[in-house]
Design a protein around this motif. Structure first.
Motif, PDB file in Angstrom:
ATOM      1  N   ALA A 157      44.776  58.559  17.464  1.00  0.00           N
ATOM      2  CA  ALA A 157      44.562  59.098  16.118  1.00  0.00           C
ATOM      3  C   ALA A 157      44.034  60.525  16.248  1.00  0.00           C
ATOM      4  CB  ALA A 157      43.576  58.256  15.339  1.00  0.00           C
ATOM      5  N   THR A 158      44.510  61.391  15.358  1.00  0.00           N
ATOM      6  CA  THR A 158      44.093  62.787  15.362  1.00  0.00           C
ATOM      7  C   THR A 158      43.769  63.204  13.943  1.00  0.00           C
ATOM      8  OG1 THR A 158      45.537  63.248  17.226  1.00  0.00           O
ATOM      9  CG2 THR A 158      44.795  65.124  15.950  1.00  0.00           C
ATOM     10  N   PRO A 209      51.851  54.772  16.755  1.00  0.00           N
ATOM     11  CA  PRO A 209      52.369  53.437  16.416  1.00  0.00           C
ATOM     12  C   PRO A 209      51.388  52.340  16.835  1.00  0.00           C
ATOM     13  CG  PRO A 209      53.553  54.351  18.297  1.00  0.00           C
ATOM     14  CD  PRO A 209      52.655  55.429  17.780  1.00  0.00           C
ATOM     15  N   ARG A 210      51.293  51.300  16.010  1.00  0.00           N
ATOM     16  CA  ARG A 210      50.435  50.140  16.251  1.00  0.00           C
ATOM     17  C   ARG A 210      48.969  50.510  16.470  1.00  0.00           C
ATOM     18  NH1 ARG A 210      54.934  49.805  18.988  1.00  0.00           N
ATOM     19  NH2 ARG A 210      54.003  50.295  21.003  1.00  0.00           N
ATOM     20  N   ASN A 261      42.599  50.669  16.447  1.00  0.00           N
ATOM     21  CA  ASN A 261      42.507  50.015  17.749  1.00  0.00           C
ATOM     22  C   ASN A 261      41.772  50.942  18.699  1.00  0.00           C
ATOM     23  OD1 ASN A 261      43.775  47.510  17.454  1.00  0.00           O
ATOM     24  ND2 ASN A 261      45.773  48.463  17.494  1.00  0.00           N
ATOM     25  N   GLY A 262      40.950  50.394  19.547  1.00  0.00           N
ATOM     26  CA  GLY A 262      40.176  51.202  20.475  1.00  0.00           C
ATOM     27  C   GLY A 262      38.781  51.488  19.990  1.00  0.00           C
ATOM     28  N   MET A 263      38.450  51.054  18.784  1.00  0.00           N
ATOM     29  CA  MET A 263      37.107  51.223  18.227  1.00  0.00           C
ATOM     30  C   MET A 263      36.546  49.838  17.896  1.00  0.00           C
ATOM     31  SD  MET A 263      36.751  54.489  18.245  1.00  0.00           S
ATOM     32  CE  MET A 263      35.232  54.665  17.360  1.00  0.00           C
TER      33      MET A 263
END
Length: 110
Positions: A103-104, A23-24, A67-69
């Motif tokens: 993410a996977t 989520p998000r 998000n996170g990249m």
């Protein structure tokens, strides 16, 4: 449905890529694209006098990423091309570890 999402596997069948997102996880951004003239609001006006038409259009670039990249590449032109955006070296991890991104990718050879 698109055949571009699969590639030939090493054995029989194809490798399918399935992405699971938390989520998000998707981030959205936009930036005005500068034109040839002074373009503060990135709006362009096109007047066609004989037809009495006026067209106003916006040249804004949109990006959707995880998000996170963070994209750390340098575009060759005014904005990055698809090839530049897909290059692994153009992205850096913002979070401390990759498993925090949420993410996977599951590869299936079927």
């Amino acid at each position: 449905m698109s055949d571009l999402l699969v590639r030939a596997g090493t054995g029989a069948g194809f490798v399918y890529e399935t992405y699971l997102l938390g989520p998000r996880i998707l981030a959205y951004g936009e930036k005005p694209q500068l034109g040839d003239a002074i373009d503060v609001a990135s709006l362009q006006l096109d007047k066609v006098r004989p037809k009495n038409n006026e067209v106003i259009y916006d040249r804004t670039r949109f990006v959707l990423h995880l998000n996170g990249m963070r994209w750390t590449g340098t575009p060759a032109g005014q904005s990055a091309t698809n090839a530049e955006l897909s290059a692994f070296a153009s992205w850096s991890l913002v979070y401390t570890t990759a498993n925090r991104v949420g993410a996977t990718c599951i590869l299936t050879n079927g």
